[in-house]
Design a protein around this motif. Structure first.
Motif, mmCIF file in Angstrom:
data_model
loop_
_atom_site.group_PDB
_atom_site.id
_atom_site.type_symbol
_atom_site.label_atom_id
_atom_site.label_comp_id
_atom_site.label_asym_id
_atom_site.label_seq_id
_atom_site.Cartn_x
_atom_site.Cartn_y
_atom_site.Cartn_z
ATOM 1 N N ALA A 1 0.850 -1.188 0.000
ATOM 2 C CA ALA A 1 0.000 0.000 0.000
ATOM 3 C C ALA A 1 0.886 1.237 0.000
ATOM 4 O O ALA A 1 2.013 1.230 0.487
ATOM 5 N N SER B 1 0.390 6.608 3.865
ATOM 6 C CA SER B 1 -0.606 7.656 4.050
ATOM 7 C C SER B 1 -0.424 8.277 5.422
ATOM 8 O O SER B 1 0.100 7.635 6.330
ATOM 9 N N ALA C 1 -4.353 -1.293 0.651
ATOM 10 C CA ALA C 1 -4.866 -0.032 1.199
ATOM 11 C C ALA C 1 -6.169 -0.257 1.949
ATOM 12 O O ALA C 1 -6.401 0.334 3.017
#
Length: 470
Positions: free
Chosen positions: A223, A226, A294
């Motif tokens: 992923a 973030s 994700a």
């Protein structure tokens, strides 16, 4: 699954049940449990508030609500409810024990001891209360206590209560330097727990082997990083390694919330087959798409959010056994930080041997199994360090207590957190703590006595199992 297996409850049927049987506590408890299991805790609490208003003289709505708050790690909110409950039903041991457990979690040692004492006065075989007393810093048990616990063993109906009584007796004899009797009780406790909750050592070995046989890319990010994923700080290692102290130190930082031992990561792992087939789980990790990784990361963060109580930027997940899932963390939360807490193997393993683990925890029950478990843990951590250097920070407990400032500064640097002097004073943090080390970490950072030396003559099997990996 058998064709005759009962279907899981659904919300419609549960709501019909409480309408048709409005006075049935079990019907309301089932609905509340369902709502909590689906993440709707506030709905469950609102339902119970309604029932408390409708039936103010009844104990059960208040009891179910207090139980939910405790399970959700909201001890401070539950305490007043407990106080009301023991006033309404002063002869119910379980209510006193629940009250005592939450008082202990928030650090109210005196009142916790009083409530635990009330429990065992009412029910001498109530093992969790005796073990709760043993975990409090109130001085050693006396001869009368030991006699009461021995008598409690003969009348305790729940075998897990017997396990906890045996661990408490082991602690009691050890505090009085009767180490032969102490080790005998620890051995009996582990033998009984092993019969009730056998450890799947072969499964763990296969799980670690499957990771070791995988390509190094297994520990690479899938992923995209973030800001939300960067907020998670995983504290892993052996139980009794000092992980609770590390979390308490970090939770004393103004930017970090200590969320405690979360089951969020094992739940995400289970959703993609972690506990079915180790080889299939590793293949699943290797083939995760960016979108799937994700989504799994978002799933973890959503599960963890349920236990967040502040708006601090970072939070800790202090589940030691998450060392098994470092590859999963790297795949779905590449920005998360991982801290591997180490302690002298013999001292750490013996401390774990002398500690009660609940019926749902798959953990070794013999000295030989403990040594093998430690070897598997080291194998996984060494592999991660070899293929993904810099992805985790190794923190040595002995160095931490010997030079707290240096080790804490280094730790904060790894986490990219600003320096905060409050981290040097974890004993001032009043957050609720639910681990056996709760009262230890409410003291200033200091050396804890290594109890393994007094039991060395019985630890040959553990030493041999630890040495087998060298």
């Amino acid at each position: 699954m058998s064709a005759n297996s009962a279907s899981p409850p659904n919300e419609r049927d549960l709501r019909i049940a409480v309408v048709e049987h409005p006075e049935a506590a079990h019907a309301h408890a089932a609905l509340a449990s369902f709502l909590c299991a689906t993440g709707r805790v506030d709905e469950a609490l609102a339902h119970l508030d309604h029932e408390m208003g409708r039936q103010p003289a009844k104990v059960w709505p208040l009891s179910i609500k207090a139980g939910i708050l405790s399970a959700e790690r909201r001890a401070a909110e539950a305490i007043e409810l407990h106080r009301t409950l023991v006033a309404m039903a002063p002869d119910v041991p379980l209510l006193w024990a629940n009250f005592a457990s939450d008082l202990a979690a928030v650090g109210d040692v005196g009142d916790a001891a009083t409530a635990f004492r009330k429990t065992v006065d009412l029910a001498p075989g109530f093992g969790p209360a005796w073990l709760g007393l043993a975990n409090l810093p109130i001085g050693p048990f006396d001869e009368a206590d030991i006699a009461a616990m021995e008598a409690g063993l003969t009348i305790a109906g729940d075998p897990y209560h017997k396990v906890q009584l045996l661990f408490a007796l082991g602690r009691a004899h050890g505090a009085r330097a009767a180490f032969d009797k102490s080790f005998e009780k620890f051995s009996e406790a582990n033998t009984l727990r092993g019969a009730l909750a056998p450890h799947d050592g072969a499964g763990l070995a296969a799980f670690v082997e499957a990771h070791c046989a995988a390509r190094p890319s297994l520990f690479a990010a899938t992923a995209a990083a973030s800001p939300q994923a960067d907020n998670a700080i995983f504290i892993v290692g052996m139980p009794r390694s000092g992980s609770t102290l590390v979390e308490q130190i970090l939770a004393s930082h103004p930017e970090v919330e200590g969320a405690g031992e979360l089951f969020a990561l094992p739940e995400v792992a289970a959703s993609i087959g972690a506990f079915a087939s180790p080889e299939a789980f590793v293949r699943r990790l290797e083939t995760l798409t960016h979108a799937e990784a994700a989504q799994l990361g978002a799933d973890y963060l959503g599960r963890a959010k349920r236990y967040r109580r502040t708006d601090r930027s970072y939070f800790t997940d202090k589940m030691p056994a998450n060392w098994r899932f470092v590859a999963l963390i790297r795949r779905i939360l590449p920005g998360a930080r991982i801290i591997d807490v180490r302690r002298d193997p013999l001292a750490c393993c013996f401390s774990a041997y002398a500690t009660y683990f609940n019926r749902h925890t798959d953990f070794p029950n013999t000295l030989e199994e403990l040594g093998r478990y430690h070897r598997h843990y080291l194998e996984m951590m060494q592999m991660v360090q070899g293929v993904a250097p810099g992805s985790l920070h190794r923190l040595d407990h002995a160095r931490l207590v010997a030079d707290a400032e240096e080790e804490i500064r280094t730790l904060l640097g790894f986490l990219q957190l600003s320096f905060s002097p409050s981290c040097f004073r974890p004993e001032e943090n009043s957050r609720a703590i639910y681990t056996p080390s709760a009262q230890q970490v409410r003291r200033p950072i200091q050396h804890e006595k290594d109890r393994s030396h007094a039991y060395r003559r019985w630890l040959g099997p553990l030493e041999a199992a630890l040495d087998a990996g060298k």
